[in-house]
Write a protein that holds these residues in place. Structure first.
Motif, short mmCIF file in Angstrom:
data_model
loop_
_atom_site.label_atom_id
_atom_site.label_comp_id
_atom_site.label_asym_id
_atom_site.label_seq_id
_atom_site.Cartn_x
_atom_site.Cartn_y
_atom_site.Cartn_z
N ASN A 232 0.60 -20.06 -0.48
CA ASN A 232 1.33 -19.32 0.55
C ASN A 232 2.82 -19.41 0.29
N ASN A 320 -5.82 -11.09 -4.94
CA ASN A 320 -5.07 -10.20 -4.05
C ASN A 320 -3.78 -10.87 -3.61
N ASP A 322 -1.10 -10.65 -0.09
CA ASP A 322 -0.91 -10.10 1.26
C ASP A 322 0.43 -10.58 1.79
N CYS A 323 1.30 -9.63 2.13
CA CYS A 323 2.65 -9.98 2.57
C CYS A 323 2.92 -9.40 3.96
N THR A 324 3.46 -10.21 4.85
CA THR A 324 3.83 -9.75 6.18
C THR A 324 5.34 -9.89 6.36
N ARG A 340 3.86 -1.46 -1.53
CA ARG A 340 2.59 -1.94 -2.06
C ARG A 340 2.45 -1.51 -3.53
N ARG A 353 -5.27 -4.16 -4.28
CA ARG A 353 -5.29 -5.63 -4.21
C ARG A 353 -4.00 -6.18 -3.57
N VAL A 354 -3.13 -5.26 -3.15
CA VAL A 354 -1.87 -5.69 -2.54
C VAL A 354 -1.79 -5.11 -1.13
N SER A 355 -1.30 -5.92 -0.22
CA SER A 355 -1.09 -5.46 1.14
C SER A 355 0.33 -5.81 1.56
N LYS A 357 2.52 -5.41 5.11
CA LYS A 357 2.46 -4.98 6.50
C LYS A 357 3.61 -5.63 7.25
N ALA A 377 3.60 -14.76 2.92
CA ALA A 377 2.68 -14.15 1.94
C ALA A 377 1.56 -15.13 1.56
N THR A 378 0.42 -14.57 1.24
CA THR A 378 -0.69 -15.34 0.70
C THR A 378 -1.14 -14.65 -0.59
#
Ligand code: MG
Length: 384
Positions: A232, A320, A322-324, A340, A353-355, A357, A377-378
């Motif tokens: 993370n 993957n 994932d980013c917020t 993305r 495979r990328v997010s 948001k 991010a994870t």
């Protein structure tokens, strides 16, 4: 019927390379011998496991194998000393066994599929002996001086594997009159007139002999147990003067800019730190010290590309990311798809495979007061 597994591990073989006998070498994080013992510890029919080791290997066994053994009060694991020959070692194992039936297995076959053991166990209801074999499919030659001297018909030929299963008393009697040159327990049983059934073996039940076999076994194990790492990342940058912010590689027009040593791409920093985290390799600051003037105003792509290259060099690909992004403004949604795609391009992976948001913090805290933007991010890395 009660079963005892006898694991023959008294060999001194170092043909596989290294200074230790091969059964004490590591195979995907565990010793070969611990893996082999585990095959039988997982079989409900086996109530006792007798491990036959070389008398000089007691300390090795206690240090490298014993700590990795399963703790099962319902199943005894006994260690006995073997000898110079396989026959001597098996006999020592037979005398220490209490089961009415025995499964004699090479320590150097740590990948025997459970189904092969099951087939041997089942066949012993119909014969005093049973062993796995595979029909020979390659052509066979007799040769001498590097020339083919004769073609050997392969019909009815099998490659012998273990575990070889027997009625324990019948095999002990067979050992009493055993020929000195017997290759294995099936040879001894046959010499005594015992009926031995052939059950289907498996290609994965390879015997580790040379260095190539370690590589092949590691590959088979990796296929079964995928190495997955998760990391993370979290980052914050403060607003300052400016007319745009850089977020996940996309320039977004805004009444203010983000301050930082580099281009202050808070989203890309969080993803980069997540990759370093998954690899156990610290964070951006460790690889690109803020005290080093060469990174002043640097494009954060440099950091991300470095982390991606590090992951790739260690044999990982991305599961993957994932980013917020956490902010009241600017609005992220209109740019999320472009972000993305940019992140996927930099990471050499498919955009799905990328997010990316975003959320607000309901006007609470520093992001709510629009003092800056936070990102978390994870990332999941998978052994390629
Ligand atoms: Mg940062």
């Amino acid at each position: 019927m009660s079963f005892t597994a006898i694991i023959v591990a008294a060999g001194r073989g170092t043909r596989a390379g290294g200074s230790l006998p091969k059964q004490y070498r590591m195979l995907a994080g565990r010793t070969v011998l611990a893996r082999t013992i585990d095959l039988f510890a997982r079989n409900d029919a086996v109530r006792q496991i007798v491990v036959v080791i070389h008398p000089e290997d007691t300390a090795l066994f206690d240090r490298l194998v014993r700590p990795a053994l399963p703790d099962d009060p319902g199943r005894d694991i006994i260690v006995v000393a073997g000898g110079e020959t396989r026959g001597f070692s098996v006999r020592a194992g037979l005398h220490a066994s209490t089961g009415t039936r025995v499964l004699i297995h090479d320590a150097a076959r740590p990948l025997c599929p459970p189904a092969v053991i099951e087939r041997v166990v089942a066949a012993l209801d119909h014969a005093p002996g049973a062993a796995p074999g595979l029909p020979v499919t390659d052509a066979l030659w007799r040769g001498s001086a590097e020339r083919v001297a004769q073609i050997q018909p392969r019909d009815g030929l099998f490659r012998a594997q273990t575990p070889q299963g027997f009625d324990r008393r019948a095999l002990l009697r067979a050992y009493d009159s055993a020929p000195a040159d017997a290759a294995d327990d099936v040879a001894i049983a046959r010499a005594a007139g015992l009926d031995v059934r052939i059950v289907e073996g498996a290609e994965d039940n390879l015997k580790i002999t040379g260095p190539d076999d370690f590589a092949r076994a590691e590959k088979l194990l990796r296929g079964a147990q995928v190495d997955i790492r998760v990391g993370n990342g979290f980052d914050v940058h403060r607003f300052g003067p400016g007319d745009a912010v850089m977020l996940c590689g996309v320039e977004v027009p805004h009444a203010r800019g983000l301050q930082g040593h580099s281009d202050a791409d808070v989203g890309m920093h969080a993803v980069t730190d997540a990759i370093y985290g998954a690899l156990g390799q610290g964070d951006i600051g460790r690889h690109f010290p803020p005290s080093d003037p060469q990174w002043k105003g640097a494009a954060s792509q440099i950091f991300l590309r470095h982390a991606v290259a590090l992951a790739t060099s260690q044999g990982f690909t991305f599961g993957n990311a994932d980013c917020t992004l956490i902010c009241e403004a600017p609005k992220i949604a209109p740019h999320a798809e472009a972000m993305r795609r940019k992140m996927a391009e930099l990471m050499n992976i498919a955009p799905d495979r990328v997010s990316v948001k975003a959320t607000t913090s309901e006007r609470l805290g520093f992001t709510g007061r629009e003092e800056g933007i936070a990102a978390l991010a994870t990332v999941a890395l998978v052994q390629a």
